[in-house]
Design an enzyme around this catalytic site. Structure first.
Site, PDB file in Angstrom:
ATOM      1  CB  ALA A   1      -0.884   0.006   1.242  1.00  0.00           C
ATOM      2  CG  ASP A   2       1.502   5.736  -1.807  1.00  0.00           C
ATOM      3  OD1 ASP A   2       2.502   5.876  -1.064  1.00  0.00           O
ATOM      4  OD2 ASP A   2       1.265   6.499  -2.759  1.00  0.00           O
ATOM      5  CD1 TRP A   3       5.494   5.462   4.205  1.00  0.00           C
ATOM      6  CD2 TRP A   3       5.092   4.057   2.522  1.00  0.00           C
ATOM      7  NE1 TRP A   3       6.543   4.554   4.125  1.00  0.00           N
ATOM      8  CE2 TRP A   3       6.320   3.686   3.109  1.00  0.00           C
ATOM      9  CE3 TRP A   3       4.616   3.277   1.454  1.00  0.00           C
ATOM     10  CZ2 TRP A   3       7.093   2.613   2.659  1.00  0.00           C
ATOM     11  CZ3 TRP A   3       5.399   2.202   0.996  1.00  0.00           C
ATOM     12  CH2 TRP A   3       6.611   1.892   1.601  1.00  0.00           C
TER      13      TRP A   3
END
Ligand code: NAG
Ligand code: NAG
Ligand code: NAG
Ligand code: NAG
Ligand code: NAG
Ligand code: NAG
Ligand code: NAG
Ligand code: NAG
Ligand code: NAG
Length: 760
Positions: free
Chosen positions: A278-280
């Site tokens: 996942a993107d942060w």
């Protein structure tokens, strides 16, 4: 109002009370459920990694497996993310770290040319070499996963804050260079991460805030395949180890819990065997994201952690799904994660990751992405060293400070407004000129700290010392005095962009005014623009005293040296625009990021233009650009001849995305390019294809050749089955249609030299 995707079991947020009409389910942009999540098969190049991973994962308890799917803070390193470890089995976990220009937020590394600059080089080999040496730096710093390259955003809107991180708005060019970069990174021992999947085409509303959901990118299936997912297909084919899902929603379902995207397109259609991270802070549900195909959450535990263990125990998530997450991580050959990534303000050993062999690649890369767009009466290269030159503009010299805290946030160069914007709320757009000094990168995740900056003023001064050239400079005045004996006046301006913000325009009045003021007084005015994206030039390009214009993009740390070599003819221009440079903002459709009305909690971005972005749109509307896609001047000239097309097995057929046949070469196209000028030079020959029921031309091949004067060489283009296909939404297959095709070979998208008609 449209509702967010809601289906039992994975509802992801509390709805504001004002939102009532959630029952109208029949809207454009609903994401179909695709379950269960396919298990990675570990086929092909993945076989070895899977055997190792399975051996290890089989020995892990559920707690341990869950432990490695999430991030932890580390006091030992400043990696953007550290996965959990399994001390009992001596598995150290992984350091995941940014990204596009080189290793970020650390010392003793190189700053390479940015994505857009590499795109402008159209050079596969140089792209591979850059990927290799950059990958080696990640490995040498103890970074296991390099969070690049970037093929999303592709560049749908010219204002996009992150467009410069990717190689091109064209999916073919982007796909080719993404593949070279991935292979380079992974040959050097770092796992590549191709991001952001998918539709992260604007920074405005990219994440939820204050009860407003992130914008929903609503993409139809054909456009998804032929445009936005295309370079990801190349990345998976190249063996990329990981993919990052995006912040935005797609068809109203968040990128990191969208089962159609992860279970469907990536893991079923493309048989992607690596892991999706996942993107942060981009995870918005626990059970939902696990079942939809997410494999790792960052930077901390998100909705997983102990919750995921409980979700397995209570039957919401099968244990096999958690084992599959872990099996997808390549667990071989890991050094201590992040050992060279120490907190720089504390005493530490400087781990030097720079390989001396990377030096020529960094300089060649810096040269190759410069694009010469105007060169009246061959004012460049300088015929003999000038007696006097004058240098203007805020972009000619280094910023006052390199090592600041902001450096880690943004790269090294931000104007104060931008720093403020970064520390404040995301979504504010800012001025496009970074007036604090020359830019060699854009801002934030893809930026890194350069070893040094060879800036234009000092590089020109060093050269002047050799030739006894007199140098005048005024880098601050808006209307500077010009010494009337100046043989050349160089004006340095820029256009900055950064993650988190979209740009507010494609040019700025201060910089344009400066160019006009100098041109009014100097009959040989040469404009150099460092540009993190499209930067218009129509305010002055036709001025008779503007004799030359260079789009210098983002060259990395050797910026000034590269420019001097080009100005003095020690190197030739061979770069070509990897996007269309329009006459005016309003020529782009779409132009603005999509936005929301005050009571809209579910902003919608309908990509109704389909595949018609950039040159596909300009061609279809017959809009004349200022400089077309693929355009760039050279110090020499090239002639094209002898087109031959050798077709094999090219008939109306269909193919699934995952079939090997999709990559079969079905046409070999060859032409001869001759250097007809008086100096050596390299030419990027381009192949465009007209496919029935599609844009007038689409890039389907390019080949760069270096030639001495009067030398000829073949350029070759290998076209695959996919290159001739359109995506058929009914059969869910790539289809080669019956009909008339045209092959165009030329020097740009509008400078076609050879054509060949083909009937299938
Ligand atoms: C988005 O919706 C369109 C139809 O409106 C559909 O064709 C497409 O497959 C959907 N894509 C995703 C990822 O949900
Ligand atoms: C989970 O990972 C963390 C961070 O690496 C580590 O400290 C902890 O011991 C691990 N837990 C288990 C159960 O292995
Ligand atoms: C690729 O680039 C490297 C470095 O510039 C060069 O040494 C090598 O010969 C090139 N290879 C090809 C096939 O062009
Ligand atoms: C577990 O779920 C709760 C509530 O949904 C959430 O607040 C928490 O952050 C989650 N994550 C962890 C690691 O427990
Ligand atoms: C199972 O556990 C997960 C994580 O805590 C929770 O979200 C979910 O509601 C639970 N389901 C059931 C049926 O108890
Ligand atoms: C580095 O250490 C300093 C204190 O010495 C601390 O303030 C800072 O937050 C640390 N930086 C990172 C990125 O951990
Ligand atoms: C370029 O050359 C032409 C023809 O010799 C001349 O008319 C024109 O003024 C020159 N332009 C500049 C900018 O010197
Ligand atoms: C071009 O520069 C000369 C000075 O060399 C100046 O006299 C002339 O007015 C300028 N031309 C224009 C159109 O500004
Ligand atoms: C140029 O684009 C801007 C911004 O979209 C628009 O306001 C203006 O009218 C356009 N000018 C022309 C001449 O089309």
């Amino acid at each position: 109002m449209r509702a967010s995707r809601m289906s039992a079991g994975w509802q992801i947020f509390a709805l504001p009370a004002a939102v009532s009409s959630l029952t109208d389910a029949n809207f454009y942009g609903q994401s179909p459920p695709v379950y269960p999540s396919p298990q990675g098969k570990g086929s092909g190049t993945w076989a070895g990694a899977y055997v190792n991973a399975r051996d290890l994962v089989d020995q892990m308890t559920l707690d341990e497996k869950v432990n490695i799917t999430r991030g932890f803070t580390s006091s030992d390193n400043v990696c953007a993310g550290n996965s959990g470890s399994v001390p009992r089995l001596q598995w150290p976990g992984m350091c995941l770290h940014d990204a596009g220009n080189g290793v970020r937020a650390t010392d003793m590394v190189n700053a390479y040319a940015s994505g857009i600059h590499v795109g402008a080089s159209w050079d596969r080999n140089l792209t591979y070499q850059r990927g290799y040496f950059m990958g080696k730096e990640f490995k040498d710093k103890g970074v296991n996963v390099a969070l690049g390259p970037n093929a999303g955003p592709l560049g749908r809107i010219p204002l996009g804050g992150r467009n410069w991180e990717g190689f091109s708005v064209d999916p073919y060019l982007a796909g080719q260079l993404v593949a070279e970069t991935i292979v380079g990174h992974q040959d050097a021992g770092a796992i590549a991460n191709l991001k952001h999947f998918v539709g992260n085409e604007q920074e405005t509303l990219r994440r939820p805030y204050h009860g407003v959901e992130a914008a929903s990118t609503n993409i139809d299936d054909k456009t998804m395949h032929e445009l936005y997912a295309w370079p990801f297909m190349d990345g998976v084919h190249a063996g990329v180890g990981s993919i990052m899902c995006s912040y935005n929603r797609v068809n109203n379902s968040y990128g990191c819990q969208n089962s159609k995207l992860m279970n469907g397109i990536l893991k079923t259609e493309l048989s992607f065997d690596g892991f999706v991270v996942a993107d942060w802070n981009g995870q918005h549900s626990g059970v939902g994201s696990a079942l939809a195909g997410l494999d790792m959450v960052m930077p901390l535990g998100g909705y997983w952690g102990d919750n995921l263990t409980e979700a397995v125990r209570n039957g919401s998530v099968p244990e096999s799904r958690v084992a599959d997450m872990a099996n997808r991580y390549d667990t071989t050959d890991f050094a201590t994660p992040g050992f060279g990534m120490k907190n720089l303000t504390e005493p530490h050993e400087a781990v030097d990751a720079r390989d001396p062999q990377s030096k020529p690649i960094i300089l060649e890369g810096a040269i190759a992405g410069h694009v010469l767009v105007k060169n009246e009466n061959s004012t460049l290269p300088f015929k003999k060293p000038p007696k006097m030159i004058s240098i203007y503009g805020y972009d000619a010299t280094v910023p006052a400070t390199k090592n600041t805290d902001i450096l880690f946030q943004l790269g090294y160069n931000v104007q104060p407004e931008m720093a403020q914007a970064v520390l404040g709320t995301e979504g504010v757009r800012f001025d496009q000129a970074a007036k604090g000094g020359t830019i060699v990168t854009g801002g934030r995740a893809a930026a890194n700290s350069p070893a040094y900056i060879n800036d234009p003023l000092s590089a020109l001064s060093q050269r002047a010392a050799l030739d006894d050239t007199w140098v005048n400079w005024d880098l601050t005045s808006f209307n500077p005095d010009v010494n009337g004996a100046s043989e050349a006046c160089l004006v340095f301006i820029n256009a900055m962009a950064t993650e988190g913000w979209d740009r507010i325009g494609l040019h700025d009045d201060f910089s344009d005014g400066l160019v006009l003021n100098v041109a009014a007084k100097c009959s040989n005015t040469i404009v150099v623009i460092h540009a993190a994206g499209i930067r218009l030039v129509d305010q002055w390009i036709d001025h008779p005293n503007v004799t030359a214009t260079i789009i210098a993009h983002l060259p990395g740390q050797d910026s000034g040296q590269a420019l001097v070599k080009l100005l003095y003819g020690e190197a030739g221009f061979s770069g070509k625009l990897p996007y269309t440079l329009a006459r005016n903002e309003s020529d782009y459709h779409p132009y603005l990021p999509c936005n929301r009305t005050p009571d809209d909690y579910f902003p919608q971005c309908d990509f109704t233009e389909g595949v018609y972005i950039d040159y596909r749109d300009f061609d279809a509307r017959n809009t004349t650009p200022r400089f077309e896609f693929g355009f760039g001047l050279s110090y020499t000239s090239f002639e094209y001849s002898s087109l031959s097309v050798d077709v094999s097995d090219l008939s109306p057929t269909t193919c699934r995305s995952g079939d090997n046949e999709i990559w079969d070469i079905v046409a070999n196209v060859q032409a001869t390019v001759t250097n007809t000028g008086s100096v050596e030079g390299a030419e990027v020959a381009q192949l465009y294809l007209a496919i029935p029921n599609s844009p007038p031309k689409q890039l389907r091949g390019f080949d760069k050749v270096a030639l001495d004067p009067e030398e000829s060489a073949p350029v070759t283009f290998e076209l695959t089955r996919r290159d001739f296909s359109v995506w058929d939404v009914v059969t869910q297959k790539w289809q080669i249609q019956e009909g008339d095709y045209t092959i165009f070979v030329g020097a740009s998208s509008r400078d076609i030299r050879l054509t060949h008609n083909l009937k299938i």
